[in-house]
Each structure stands twice: as C-alpha cells, then as structure tokens.
Design an enzyme around this catalytic site. Structure first.
Site, PDB file in Angstrom:
ATOM      1  N   TYR A   1       0.348  -8.973  13.346  1.00 22.53           N
ATOM      2  CA  TYR A   1      -0.700  -9.606  12.533  1.00 22.53           C
ATOM      3  C   TYR A   1      -0.684 -11.128  12.616  1.00 22.53           C
ATOM      4  O   TYR A   1      -1.391 -11.809  11.901  1.00 22.53           O
ATOM      5  CB  TYR A   1      -0.561  -9.155  11.059  1.00 22.53           C
ATOM      6  CG  TYR A   1      -1.887  -9.065  10.324  1.00 22.53           C
ATOM      7  CD1 TYR A   1      -2.689  -7.948  10.438  1.00 22.53           C
ATOM      8  CD2 TYR A   1      -2.323 -10.103   9.516  1.00 22.53           C
ATOM      9  CE1 TYR A   1      -3.895  -7.851   9.772  1.00 22.53           C
ATOM     10  CE2 TYR A   1      -3.540 -10.015   8.840  1.00 22.53           C
ATOM     11  CZ  TYR A   1      -4.318  -8.887   8.968  1.00 22.53           C
ATOM     12  OH  TYR A   1      -5.518  -8.801   8.302  1.00 22.53           O
TER      13      TYR A   1
ATOM     14  N   TYR B   1       0.842  -1.187   0.000  1.00 22.00           N
ATOM     15  CA  TYR B   1       0.000   0.000   0.000  1.00 22.00           C
ATOM     16  C   TYR B   1       0.879   1.240   0.000  1.00 22.00           C
ATOM     17  O   TYR B   1       1.975   1.229   0.577  1.00 22.00           O
ATOM     18  CB  TYR B   1      -0.808   0.073   1.297  1.00 22.00           C
ATOM     19  CG  TYR B   1      -2.100  -0.695   1.368  1.00 22.00           C
ATOM     20  CD1 TYR B   1      -3.072  -0.583   0.389  1.00 22.00           C
ATOM     21  CD2 TYR B   1      -2.377  -1.478   2.485  1.00 22.00           C
ATOM     22  CE1 TYR B   1      -4.288  -1.260   0.513  1.00 22.00           C
ATOM     23  CE2 TYR B   1      -3.581  -2.152   2.611  1.00 22.00           C
ATOM     24  CZ  TYR B   1      -4.537  -2.038   1.622  1.00 22.00           C
ATOM     25  OH  TYR B   1      -5.729  -2.689   1.755  1.00 22.00           O
TER      26      TYR B   1
ATOM     27  N   ASN C   1      -9.865   0.837  -2.664  1.00 21.63           N
ATOM     28  CA  ASN C   1      -9.677  -0.363  -1.861  1.00 21.63           C
ATOM     29  C   ASN C   1     -10.980  -0.784  -1.200  1.00 21.63           C
ATOM     30  O   ASN C   1     -11.522  -0.023  -0.400  1.00 21.63           O
ATOM     31  CB  ASN C   1      -8.613  -0.108  -0.787  1.00 21.63           C
ATOM     32  CG  ASN C   1      -8.340  -1.354   0.032  1.00 21.63           C
ATOM     33  OD1 ASN C   1      -7.943  -2.375  -0.513  1.00 21.63           O
ATOM     34  ND2 ASN C   1      -8.579  -1.279   1.321  1.00 21.63           N
ATOM     35  N   GLU C   2     -11.460  -1.952  -1.543  1.00 26.33           N
ATOM     36  CA  GLU C   2     -12.712  -2.465  -0.965  1.00 26.33           C
ATOM     37  C   GLU C   2     -13.794  -1.392  -0.970  1.00 26.33           C
ATOM     38  O   GLU C   2     -14.466  -1.165   0.036  1.00 26.33           O
ATOM     39  CB  GLU C   2     -12.477  -2.982   0.456  1.00 26.33           C
ATOM     40  CG  GLU C   2     -11.616  -4.232   0.505  1.00 26.33           C
ATOM     41  CD  GLU C   2     -11.490  -4.803   1.923  1.00 26.33           C
ATOM     42  OE1 GLU C   2     -11.732  -4.079   2.891  1.00 26.33           O
ATOM     43  OE2 GLU C   2     -11.141  -5.989   2.031  1.00 26.33           O
TER      44      GLU C   2
ATOM     45  N   GLU D   1      -6.338 -10.605  -0.862  1.00 24.42           N
ATOM     46  CA  GLU D   1      -5.973 -10.579   0.555  1.00 24.42           C
ATOM     47  C   GLU D   1      -6.369 -11.914   1.168  1.00 24.42           C
ATOM     48  O   GLU D   1      -7.520 -12.121   1.555  1.00 24.42           O
ATOM     49  CB  GLU D   1      -6.707  -9.456   1.308  1.00 24.42           C
ATOM     50  CG  GLU D   1      -6.237  -8.065   0.982  1.00 24.42           C
ATOM     51  CD  GLU D   1      -6.846  -6.991   1.895  1.00 24.42           C
ATOM     52  OE1 GLU D   1      -7.669  -7.332   2.781  1.00 24.42           O
ATOM     53  OE2 GLU D   1      -6.507  -5.812   1.710  1.00 24.42           O
TER      54      GLU D   1
ATOM     55  N   GLU E   1      -5.541  -0.541   8.475  1.00 19.46           N
ATOM     56  CA  GLU E   1      -5.347  -0.314   9.908  1.00 19.46           C
ATOM     57  C   GLU E   1      -4.341   0.819  10.118  1.00 19.46           C
ATOM     58  O   GLU E   1      -3.537   0.808  11.040  1.00 19.46           O
ATOM     59  CB  GLU E   1      -4.910  -1.596  10.634  1.00 19.46           C
ATOM     60  CG  GLU E   1      -5.990  -2.629  10.743  1.00 19.46           C
ATOM     61  CD  GLU E   1      -6.262  -3.348   9.422  1.00 19.46           C
ATOM     62  OE1 GLU E   1      -7.380  -3.177   8.881  1.00 19.46           O
ATOM     63  OE2 GLU E   1      -5.397  -4.081   8.934  1.00 19.46           O
TER      64      GLU E   1
END
Ligand code: NAG
Ligand code: NAG
Ligand code: NAG
Ligand code: NAG
Ligand code: NAG
Ligand code: NAG
Length: 648
Positions: free
Chosen positions: A325, A75, A179-180, A260, A121
């Site tokens: 993560y 990103y 994005n989404e 993803e 996030e």
C-alpha cells in the site's frame, strides 16, 4: 460551602475513588469525543491482523505506538473466520481476541470495523463465498437469507467483542456499521437499521457506532443513518475544510473524523504501482490535525494477501499478493521515510512515546534454490482431487462444487474433428477468471475474463480437453460482488455448446500440506519452444538455513523472475500468487516464522503458463529486496484513479 461547591466536591471524590466506570462518548456540544470525561482526539492507523502473521502483530503494533498513534483501526473479515457456515476459526493467525489484547497491552485503543462487508481489497469484501449458494442473493441488503447469515455470524462475533469494549475495560472505543454503504447501489435503509439494532443489542446502547463514506454529499445520502455518527474518508491533496464540511452537513456538531486518510494506494496486476510521497501525506495530515480533527491513517501497515485472500475491482482487475500500500510501514513491517515524516507531524500535536522504535527486521538472501518438475496438474488429479470428479452436462461453478478458492479442473472432449483451427470460446465472457486450456496433453492457450474470450484449438473428435480454471480473487467493491467463479457460462466450440463435463475440485493446499507431491517421480517434459505454453504443473525444491550465522531464520523475499504465473508454497504455507510477467509485483514476502532451521525448507510452485525449467534454468531466488514497482506488461492496461475508491 454553597450547594454547587458541595456538588463539585462530591464529584471530585467520586472521580478520585476510581469507581467511575470507563466511558467513551461523543460530545456534540463541544465537537469532540470524551474519554473518561476528558476531551479526547484519536490519531489512529489501520492494520489488518489477517494480513500479518501472528508472531509479528506485537512488533507492528509497537511501531505504531512509537509513531505517536493512540489508536488502531482494524477490519474483521467474516470469510476469514467462517469459511463454511457455522464452522468458526479464531485460532493461530485468526486469533482476533489475542490481537485486541496485544493492542491494549501496548497502549493502543481500537476502532473496530466488523462489517459484515468490509471492502478492504479482500476477497468479496470479506463476505463468505458460500452466501452465493443462493444464486440470486442480494448482498448488503434486507434479503432474508443474507440477513439470516449476518445474524448468525454477529451472534457469534459480537458477544466475543463485548468484553473488549472500552466501557467494559477493553480497548474498543468505537464500532463501525457496514462500510461505505453510500457507494453501494442498494440504498437499503432497513438493512442499515437492522445492523444498528443488532449491534446495539449485543454491544449496548452506550457504544459509539459510526458510519464511513466518501466525502461527498452523494455518498452520505445512502451511507448515513439516523442515530449513528457520520464520518468521512479522503486522501492527501484533498481540500480538508471542504471534505469536513461534507461531514458537517450530516453532523452539524460533534468531532470531525476522517476514518480513512490514505497513506498510499492499492495496486492491480497489470497497472503501475501506486506511490504517494511522504511529503504529500505529511502536509495534508498536518492540515487535518490542525483543525482538531480525529484521523485514521489507512493503511499504517498493509501487509500481505497470503493464500487466495486478495480481492479485485470491476471491470475485473485483481489485486496482487502484496498489500504494501506504500504505507509508512512496509509489507514486512519496515520503517520508512514516510513513517518518520508522519511521526514528526504527530509530534506537533501529541507527546510521542519515549524509547527505542523497534528496528526494521533484517532480511536474508538464502540464494538460488534448484527446482525440479513434479507432476502436471492433470497427472496429479488423483492425488489432489480429494472429493473426486463431478459430472454434469453443462459446467458448474466453484460454488456448485462447494469450493471457495483456488483451482478447478474442467474436462470434456472435442465433439467434432477440428483439423483447422477452431474457436474455443466463452461468448458470454464467463471464464472467471483465467483458464489454462490443453488438448490431449498439449497446452493450447489461455482464456481470460474480459480480455481473451476465444482461442483456436485443433484436434480430433474425442480428444481430451482439460481446462484448469483459476479463481483470481472475488470482486470486493461495487455492484459486482456476487462474483461466481469457474466456468460460469457455457463454452462453445465453433457454433456448438460443449457438453459432458467432468469437474475436479482441487485440494492443492491440503495435498501440499500432506507432502503428497514429493513421493512422485518427475516427468520428462520434452522439447519446448521458447515463449510457448507448457502444461500447468508443480515444481519442487528445498533449501537449508545455513549453519553458523546468528539469528536465522530471517525474513526474505522470493523472486520468481523467469517464471510466468502461479502460486507458491513454502513448507505448506501458501504465500500467494506470483505474476512477474504482468507486474508490477515481482517478489513475494516470506516471513521467517514459516521457515525451519532443522529440516530442509520445501518450496512448491504451481506454474500455470511456462516454467523456466523447460528452457534450461530451473531456480527460484531468495533475496533481501522487495520489488513491487516493476513496469507492467499488459496490452489492456487500466488506469485506476488514485484515492478514487468511490469512482472505481
Ligand atoms: C484456523 O486457522 C489457523 C490460522 O490460519 C490455522 O492454522 C488452523 O489450521 C485453522 N484451524 C482449522 C480447524 O481450520
Ligand atoms: C477549499 O474549500 C473551501 C470551501 O469549503 C473553499 O472556500 C476554498 O477556496 C477551497 N480551497 C482551495 C485551495 O481550493
Ligand atoms: C483462429 O483461426 C481462424 C481460422 O480458422 C483465424 O481466422 C483466426 O484469426 C484465428 N484466431 C486466433 C485468435 O488465432
Ligand atoms: C448452457 O446451455 C444450455 C443449453 O443451451 C442452457 O440450458 C444452460 O442454461 C446454459 N448454461 C449456462 C450457465 O449458461
Ligand atoms: C520438507 O519435506 C521433507 C520430505 O517430505 C520433510 O522431511 C521435511 O520435514 C519438510 N520440511 C518442513 C520444514 O516441513
Ligand atoms: C522502485 O522503487 C525503488 C525503491 O523505492 C526505487 O529505487 C526504484 O527507482 C523504483 N523503480 C521504478 C521502476 O519505479
């Protein structure tokens, strides 16, 4: 030779002559990507350069390459590169071009996700907070002010990316649009069309553009757009064929792509640590690869939300400093069982590179470091409020004060005598996000967004009320991303609206950088009752790297076990927030590159609630072991669904 034969012979000649430019495309007929004319499938992993110190980029990329990946996905956080309008930073840890070059040198292709919105996030999903100067801006839409800012950013970014496109000799094979977007409420097709046009105009018609959305038809509705390749995302344990059949609904032909595939999951302060077993990740990965699909593992390495970069979910729950993560490479880049499990799966589909995998980096326990109290925030105001106070009748927000991150001190007076405990309240829940209240230099309580909107105070009319407000990270997902910080609504005392505010923007990072606190004498704190609050204050200490031990400095973790909540810097580098009293993260990753071998290393702590120093022990500890999964202490525990990003 037949005509066909001659044609093939000529084609062969052209192929051999190296003059064919590199190409990357979608082959709809054969349900695959095509790279330089050959059938191609990527097995990729996500890595965010903004969460890893530059000196470690190469090590992490090499480990990804050695796992058998042939691509990475990253990103680009807009707010990381344009912290104020028109002032760009692409140097040091923000040197995106260097990162892309390293990936290419190592042999990894790149799937680029330039946003402008990235979720991730990351504070405000990567959008710069200064967009909120227009109070009613509709982010991620055709709002003209939003579009103007996007256009200006992309006119800087995309020409920079162009030489890195695969067809121009670089590593970038595909570029994501937004994005989404299908999870956002706006459903503004004109916005997606505008972004598409923008990307096409800078990157050329032949660049493969794609969108990513949750694998359900509901998300594809507003997330996909004509002419842009549709991909989906889903985690382990999903019904893989059902998930891909959702993609097939939008793309009856072309490569299957999971953009993803979750190797772990995010955390929130006050919620249990997320962990997903290596076996579970390996099993579904195998199913995906067995279908011939392309996949990106999100995350392959998560890294760290240094400084103030973490985001939050809504209803407000901030993400912690670690972005480990539970990924196959840890926050510190260490190899895990999951790394090897994934590698074994990939090995069944692709030749794994030979040679040594770079080892996990050694950690060093520098031990306990004695800390001493420096000044309280209120005492240090002159030193840390570079721009001086701003006065207004009603409180202003961070953005009104031109401050994006960190802390602002709001000062006013009690308008009336409060000889009996009187509620100091934020009736509209406008403390964004946590406020440390003191009256006449005595800590009085903490207000917290969505959790504590009223505390009792006592004091005489005219008593000084200091309210230090912490921005804990902007919401990065959903309709609440216009997340104003500070006191965003009025405070009341009893039935009276508090007026007459003096507000101090705090430049704590710059002050620490300039070593300003070290010139000050420690103040005496007086007796403190255990478990009570103390004033927000700075603490300092220093440690030397020991002599005679080879290969120091090494990475380490700082453990502030008896501290409550705050922010910590080492040698001026902002490591992030600590909140062991809430959990689940107890230790902060300290990369070796910020440590010095020839001068003392300076640790500065801003403790907001209660320092152990006032109770006798005044140390921080450097250890070799991270603790990210402690049990959590919260009366208001929220349970976030795993892989349920779209549901949050
Ligand atoms: C740009 O970012 C780097 C890395 O964070 C930082 O070291 C540098 O000071 C920044 N430059 C400016 C001009 O802010
Ligand atoms: C997965 O979904 C497909 C439909 O796409 C269905 O036929 C199959 O039964 C599902 N498998 C499981 C294990 O639920
Ligand atoms: C605040 O004080 C009032 C009495 O003035 C009391 O009824 C109330 O419970 C107190 N609230 C809190 C949060 O302590
Ligand atoms: C604070 O209260 C005043 C007076 O009632 C009002 O004019 C103002 O809009 C309020 N400010 C906010 C941010 O709610
Ligand atoms: C720590 O602070 C001291 C005193 O200001 C300074 O001399 C020293 O260089 C600092 N250390 C580092 C690594 O910046
Ligand atoms: C935390 O993780 C460590 C290392 O993975 C493990 O040994 C430990 O049992 C975990 N603790 C809790 C409370 O889950």
């Amino acid at each position: 030779m037949s005509l066909v034969g001659i044609a093939s012979f000529l084609l062969l000649l052209v192929g051999l002559s190296q003059s064919v430019p590199p190409s990357f495309s979608v082959d709809f007929k054969n349900d695959c990507f095509r790279k330089d004319g050959e059938k191609f499938r990527y097995i990729s992993g996500s890595i965010h350069y903004s969460r890893i110190p530059r000196v470690y980029w190469k090590d992490r990329l090499l480990k990804m390459y050695m796992a058998g990946l042939n691509a990475i996905q990253t990103y680009i956080p807009w707010n990381f590169h344009e912290e104020s309008p028109g002032r760009y930073n692409f140097s040091g840890d923000r040197d995106l071009e260097h990162f892309l070059q390293l990936a290419q040198d190592i042999g990894l292709l790149v799937i680029l996700r330039p946003g402008p919105y990235i979720c991730a996030e990351w504070d405000m999903g990567g959008l710069p907070a200064w967009l909120l100067h227009k109070k009613d801006i509709v982010l991620r839409s055709s709002d003209p002010d939003y579009i103007a800012a996007v256009d200006s950013w992309m006119s800087k970014l995309l020409p920079m990316m162009k030489p890195f496109l695969y067809q121009n000799g670089g590593p970038i094979i595909t570029v994501q649009v937004e994005n989404e977007y299908g999870s956002y409420f706006k459903c503004d097709y004109n916005y997606l069309r505008h972004l598409t046009k923008l990307m096409r105009s800078y990157l050329g018609e032949e660049t493969v553009l794609f969108t990513t959305d949750g694998a359900s038809l509901g998300f594809l509705k507003c997330g996909t757009i004509q002419g842009i390749y549709t991909t989906v995302d889903f985690g382990p344990g999903s019904n893989v064929s059902a998930a891909f059949s959702v993609q097939r609904h939008a793309e009856p032909q072309g490569p299957l792509v999971n953009s993803e595939y979750y190797t772990g999951w995010l955390d929130h302060w006050g919620s249990p640590h997320s962990a997903v077993s290596a076996k579970k990740v390996a099993v579904t990965l195998n199913e995906i690869l067995a279908m011939g699909a392309n996949v990106n593992l999100y995350m392959f390495i998560g890294g760290t939300n240094f400084g103030y970069w973490n985001g939050a979910n809504s209803p407000f729950a901030a993400q912690p400093t670690s972005y480990d993560y539970n990924a196959p490479l840890t926050e510190a880049g260490d190899l895990t069982e999951k790394y090897f499990a994934i590698r074994e799966v990939i090995r069944m589909y692709r030749k794994i590179p030979e040679g040594l995998i770079p080892p996990s980096s050694p950690k060093f326990a520098y031990g306990a470091v004695k800390m001493q109290q420096l000044q309280t925030v209120s005492e240090a105001l002159e030193t840390i409020s570079f721009s001086g106070p701003v006065e207004s009748i009603f409180p202003q927000t961070f953005i009104d004060l031109n401050q994006a991150f960190g802390y602002v001190l709001y000062r006013t007076e009690l308008p009336v005598d409060c000889s009996i405990p009187t509620p100091l309240a934020s009736p509209l829940n406008g403390v964004h996000d946590r406020a440390y209240v003191s009256v006449d230099g005595v800590a009085a309580g903490i207000l917290e967004r969505n959790k504590v909107i009223s505390i009792n105070v006592t004091g005489k009319a005219g008593s000084q009320v200091d309210i230090l407000v912490e921005n804990m990270g902007r919401i990065n997902y959903g309709r609440d991303i216009n997340d104003f910080k500070g006191l965003v609504t009025n405070l009341t005392l009893g039935n009276v609206v508090l007026k007459g505010w003096t507000m101090y923007s705090l430049s704590i990072d710059q002050a620490i950088d300039q070593g300003l606190f070290w010139a000050t004498k420690p103040t005496s704190a007086g007796p403190i009752r255990p478990a009570a609050l103390s004033l927000p204050a700075f603490y300092g200490g220093a440690f030397m790297i020991p002599d005679g031990i080879p290969d120091l400095p090494q990475d380490t973790y700082i453990h502030l076990s008896n501290w409550r909540k705050g922010q910590v810097w080492i040698n001026g580098f902002n490591l992030g927030r600590y909140w062991p009293s809430r959990g689940p993260q107890l230790t902060l990753f300290v990369p070796a590159n910020i440590l010095s071998t020839d001068t003392p290393n300076n640790v500065t702590v801003l403790e907001l609630e209660m320092a152990p120093c006032l109770l006798g022990s005044c140390t921080v500890e450097f250890t070799t072991t991270p603790i990210l999964n402690a049990s959590v202490q919260s009366d208001h525990q929220q349970h976030w669904p795993m892989f349920g990003k779209a549901l949050l």
